[in-house]
Design a protein around this motif. Structure first.
Motif, PDB file in Angstrom:
ATOM      1  N   VAL A 153     -10.441 -15.172  45.718  1.00  0.00           N
ATOM      2  CA  VAL A 153     -10.893 -16.428  46.312  1.00  0.00           C
ATOM      3  C   VAL A 153     -11.202 -17.436  45.214  1.00  0.00           C
ATOM      4  O   VAL A 153     -11.936 -17.133  44.264  1.00  0.00           O
ATOM      5  N   GLN A 154     -10.621 -18.638  45.346  1.00  0.00           N
ATOM      6  CA  GLN A 154     -10.862 -19.752  44.431  1.00  0.00           C
ATOM      7  C   GLN A 154     -11.865 -20.706  45.058  1.00  0.00           C
ATOM      8  O   GLN A 154     -11.884 -20.891  46.274  1.00  0.00           O
ATOM      9  N   PRO A 163      -8.573 -18.554  49.778  1.00  0.00           N
ATOM     10  CA  PRO A 163      -8.028 -17.229  49.481  1.00  0.00           C
ATOM     11  C   PRO A 163      -6.655 -17.309  48.811  1.00  0.00           C
ATOM     12  O   PRO A 163      -5.871 -18.225  49.083  1.00  0.00           O
ATOM     13  N   MET A 164      -6.378 -16.347  47.945  1.00  0.00           N
ATOM     14  CA  MET A 164      -5.055 -16.172  47.345  1.00  0.00           C
ATOM     15  C   MET A 164      -4.592 -14.749  47.627  1.00  0.00           C
ATOM     16  O   MET A 164      -5.310 -13.792  47.331  1.00  0.00           O
ATOM     17  N   PHE A 168       0.233 -16.429  46.789  1.00  0.00           N
ATOM     18  CA  PHE A 168       0.312 -17.561  47.704  1.00  0.00           C
ATOM     19  C   PHE A 168      -1.085 -17.931  48.180  1.00  0.00           C
ATOM     20  O   PHE A 168      -1.984 -17.090  48.259  1.00  0.00           O
ATOM     21  N   SER A 169      -1.236 -19.205  48.540  1.00  0.00           N
ATOM     22  CA  SER A 169      -2.543 -19.687  48.943  1.00  0.00           C
ATOM     23  C   SER A 169      -2.380 -20.858  49.903  1.00  0.00           C
ATOM     24  O   SER A 169      -1.259 -21.238  50.265  1.00  0.00           O
ATOM     25  N   ALA A 702      -3.061 -14.944  41.185  1.00  0.00           N
ATOM     26  CA  ALA A 702      -4.392 -14.559  40.714  1.00  0.00           C
ATOM     27  C   ALA A 702      -4.283 -13.670  39.487  1.00  0.00           C
ATOM     28  O   ALA A 702      -3.290 -12.962  39.292  1.00  0.00           O
ATOM     29  N   PRO A 703      -5.303 -13.665  38.647  1.00  0.00           N
ATOM     30  CA  PRO A 703      -5.327 -12.722  37.524  1.00  0.00           C
ATOM     31  C   PRO A 703      -5.503 -11.299  38.046  1.00  0.00           C
ATOM     32  O   PRO A 703      -5.791 -11.079  39.231  1.00  0.00           O
ATOM     33  N   THR A 704      -5.331 -10.336  37.175  1.00  0.00           N
ATOM     34  CA  THR A 704      -5.637  -8.954  37.537  1.00  0.00           C
ATOM     35  C   THR A 704      -7.109  -8.865  37.948  1.00  0.00           C
ATOM     36  O   THR A 704      -7.993  -9.364  37.251  1.00  0.00           O
TER      37      THR A 704
END
Length: 809
Positions: A153-154, A163-164, A168-169, A702-704
């Motif tokens: 979540v960004q 959410p991602m 995709f977002s 997203a990152p790991t």
């Protein structure tokens, strides 16, 4: 001869008695909620010297155990049950197990809109039930998803959460509330905050489908589908009025949160009423102590005697201004005239106060010695939905189940900004009226083939206004709106989904859908001389999916699925005018086509001695004709004036291809009756391919990220000690659009922006004081880390004590 005949009868009766006795030892293990058989249940005696396992049909032979011997039924997804063989035989040879709070996802609705066994679903899907939500105690529904450990979540500000999923977002994920799509015609490619309109206190269950879901949900369901199912109005089981309800209070120290919730259910035999109210008050958020100094809020803008001045922040860890408040109201009325028909009328309302766009308020000015904006905030975000649902059970001519869902939604949002020491305040206001109608059928009458089919119609109308105000003279003048006022977006679709039980251990699912989308927008040329008068799009999309769920062994599941998804251009893509970043402006582009996604995924689940469940999924998604923001020419010009500033021209275009791939891992382990271990890890990579052949990292990859939970519980107390982790995103792995936002990132050794890795150590607990009263105590970010999640504008909270009370009556 008579003697021999008599002996034969005796022998036959003896063997018949033995056969019946043996057969009588076969029992069936069933789910207490769904009444479906449960396979792979371990049954053993006290010293575990004798063990039996239930088969695919939930059958289990107890002839190995003595009649009065105490035996235990154990399954990773269910609560442990102890009894004797004799007691089971007295209860029609059936054992009912109750799903535990961590695994209450055996039955899901998101794939077909009807209840299906999760074990038969080839796509990855997670379910978060009300008990889990109450234990994690989220501030918003965005936090609810983040707490699952499987969704990134960004946040651009405290009042947000985007959410991602699988790279995709935003408008490539579909949000649904009680079967009604929440995505509207102005859902944008930038981060959105609509998810916070959904009150977590009213959610009964949340299901997240990973990968395309366009066969059932149509446009936008490329990366996944997030379904929120709210609590139902409950009927009385007696002739008298049944009254039940909940009262909750929550306080957190990181932003001085005060949240109060109250709901009450009144139930009669045929009528039921549910009323829910939640109020949140959030103060400014305080960040952690240990981390990059560049994240600190060292100064901010104040307007003193009509003049903007930059003032030092007395506490540079306090993110000023970020606080806001919100109210959520839910009213449900249910009517059940008989056992076949149900009528549910639900009304939802959510409204926030103004809340600041924090990432815009920390942008430096061109010289780097001050701030660019004096004001930048969203006006009240409002959402109203009235949802009327009819459902019918029982056989009809063409169906065994029928649902008719009609809904009206109203969305309202606004944006207000003013440059530092600028007297002009710009405001845009958007309103969307959305009508939708769904008819969904379930048919079980063709042997082992089950059909789900239906139609959908959605109509959106956008109202958009713009004005500017001189804060010294109070003079107001009309300006360009963000979207073409009066524009419309509508879609009509039909779908067919099938589930075929080829064998007891093999299920095949497939589906097909055709959607047609119309977009109409009339452009106002009073402020900009558009080279076109209108946008008139009419486009169709055919999507499909096919997958299998196979159990080669009772303790091993293999799933495979391939599917397509699409997103048709909406009003935000076609007709938007806004500043995307400092010095750039996005202009309309009516020449757009849908973007398509092609996805494959493979999943494996392994149950090891009913103590450890290992889960793994790998996926690959290819996106063609991707709708992306790129440089553009407007009337032959590459720069135009926007809000008094010469800005580079950009537009949404079908200008790229993209591919995303990754791996998702999970482990659920039961150490003993009190202690369990849960862990998740997600790795994603994504690349956008430009038309000129150049590549760049995907913006919403997203990152790991991952987590590890050690859970201890007994009958009254449950505790969770857990670690959250995010990997680094280096400068070279940042999307081009992110590299220009150096004010929200840390600087690497070369002075380039990057997102550092981070971890937090956390603890939460819940104690059952009585059947009516529960208390919760949580301590987040115990080591007081200062970190900012990837692409987020706001810095995450530092050490945070959360106290909560729940009273049921």
């Amino acid at each position: 001869m008579k003697f021999l005949a008599s002996m034969n009868k005796v022998v036959l009766l003896f063997f018949l008695f033995i056969s019946l006795s043996i057969g009588a030892q076969e029992i069936t293990v069933l789910d207490a909620d769904s009444n479906e058989p449960i396979m792979n249940v371990a049954v053993f005696n006290t010293d575990k010297s004798t063990t039996a396992i239930s088969d695919f049909d939930g059958k289990c032979d107890l002839s190995l155990f003595d009649k009065n011997e105490r035996i235990t039924f154990k399954h990773l997804g269910y609560e442990i049950y102890k009894t004797t063989t004799g007691q089971i035989l007295k209860r029609n040879r059936k054992v009912y197990l109750i799903a535990n709070s961590q695994q209450l996802d055996e039955v899901v609705m998101s794939i077909s809109k009807w209840e299906q066994q999760k074990k038969d679903i080839p796509q990855k899907i997670i379910s978060i039930d009300a008990k889990s939500i109450a234990f994690t105690n989220p501030q918003t529904s965005a936090d609810l998803l983040q707490n699952s450990g499987k969704v990134f979540v960004q946040k651009s500000q405290l009042g947000g959460g985007s959410p991602m999923i699988r790279g995709f977002s935003t408008n490539r994920l579909l949000l649904s509330v009680d079967g009604v799509r929440m995505n509207n015609a102005i859902f944008r490619g930038g981060n959105i905050q609509n998810i916070i309109s959904i009150d977590p206190y009213t959610i009964k269950n949340t299901e997240v489908v990973f990968g395309p879901g366009s066969v059932i949900y149509g446009s936008d369901a490329i990366g996944g589908v997030i379904n929120f199912f709210t609590k139902k109005a409950e009927f009385s089981t007696t002739d008298s009025l049944a009254v039940m309800g909940n009262a909750n209070y929550r306080y957190s120290t990181a932003n001085s949160e005060n949240t109060g919730h109250f709901d009450i259910n009144l139930g009669l035999k045929k009528w039921a009423f549910l009323t829910s109210v939640t109020y949140n008050d959030f103060g400014d958020l305080k960040m952690g102590k240990h981390g990059p100094d560049s994240y600190l809020r060292k100064n901010y803008v104040q307007t003193i005697n009509g003049e903007d001045v930059l003032v030092p922040n007395a506490n540079d860890r306090l993110q000023v201004p970020t606080g806001y408040n919100q109210i959520n109201v839910l009213q449900k009325i249910a009517f059940k005239p008989n056992t076949d028909w149900n009528l549910n009328w639900s009304n939802y309302y959510s409204e926030t106060s103004d809340y600041s766009r924090y990432d815009r308020l920390i942008r430096p000015n061109g010289s780097g010695d001050g701030l660019r904006s004096a004001e930048w905030y969203y006006g009240p975000q409002k959402w109203f939905m009235s949802n009327l649902q009819f459902s019918k059970n029982g056989k009809g001519r063409f169906y065994d189940g029928l649902k008719i869902t009609t809904a009206y939604q109203h969305f309202e949002e606004s944006r207000v900004d003013r440059g530092f020491q600028n007297v002009t305040r710009y405001t845009t206001l958007e309103k969307v009226d959305a009508l939708s109608s769904n008819i969904d059928f379930e048919n079980k009458r063709i042997g082992d083939l089950q059909l789900y089919y239906g139609t959908e119609y959605v109509y959106n109308k956008v109202h958009s206004f713009g004005h500017q105000k001189n804060i010294e003279t109070n003079e107001i003048a009309e300006t360009a709106s963000r979207y073409p006022d009066g524009s419309t977006w509508q879609t009509l679709a039909g779908y067919l989904n099938t589930e075929y039980k080829a064998k007891p251990n093999l299920s095949l699912l497939s589906g097909i859908r055709y959607s047609h989308v119309w977009v109409n927008a009339e452009f106002d040329t009073n402020f900009y001389q558009f080279p076109f008068d209108n946008a008139d799009l009419s486009t169709g999309a055919l999507t499909g999916s096919i997958g299998l769920s196979w159990f080669p062994k009772a303790n091993l599941q293999i799933t495979a699925n391939t599917s397509t998804g699409f997103r048709a251009p909406n009003i935000d893509d076609v007709g938007k005018i806004f500043d995307s970043e400092p010095g750039s402006v996005v202009v309309p582009n009516p020449d757009l086509e849908p973007e398509y996604a092609y996805n494959v995924e493979l999943g494996v689940q392994k149950n090891i001695k009913d103590k450890v469940m290992l889960k793994g999924t790998t996926f690959y998604t290819y996106l063609v004709d991707a709708l992306v923001r790129r440089d553009f020419e407007f009337n032959g010009m590459t720069e135009i004036e926007y809000n008094g500033e010469l800005s580079n021209v950009q537009a949404i275009q079908n200008a790229a291809k993209a591919y995303v791939y990754g791996f998702e891992f999970g482990i659920d382990a039961t150490i003993n009756e009190n202690i369990s271990l849960v862990s998740n890890l997600t790795l994603t990579q994504g690349i956008e391919e430009e038309e000129d052949g150049t590549d760049s990292p995907g913006r919403h990859v997203a990152p790991t990220f991952g987590d590890v939970h050690v859970i201890w519980k007994n009958q009254r107390l449950k505790t969770d000690l857990f670690l959250n982790y995010n990997g680094e995103v280096s400068f070279n792995d940042l999307a081009v659009s992110e590299q220009s936002k150096d004010y929200i990132y840390a600087a690497d050794a070369n002075g380039n922006p990057y997102a550092p890795s981070w971890y937090t150590l956390n603890f939460r607990s819940q104690y059952v004081v009585s059947n009516a009263l529960k208390t919760s105590v949580s301590l987040e970010n115990i080591t007081n880390q200062r970190y900012r999640s990837y692409s987020s504008g706001i810095v995450a909270p530092g050490i945070n004590l959360i106290l909560a009370l729940e009273y049921q009556f």
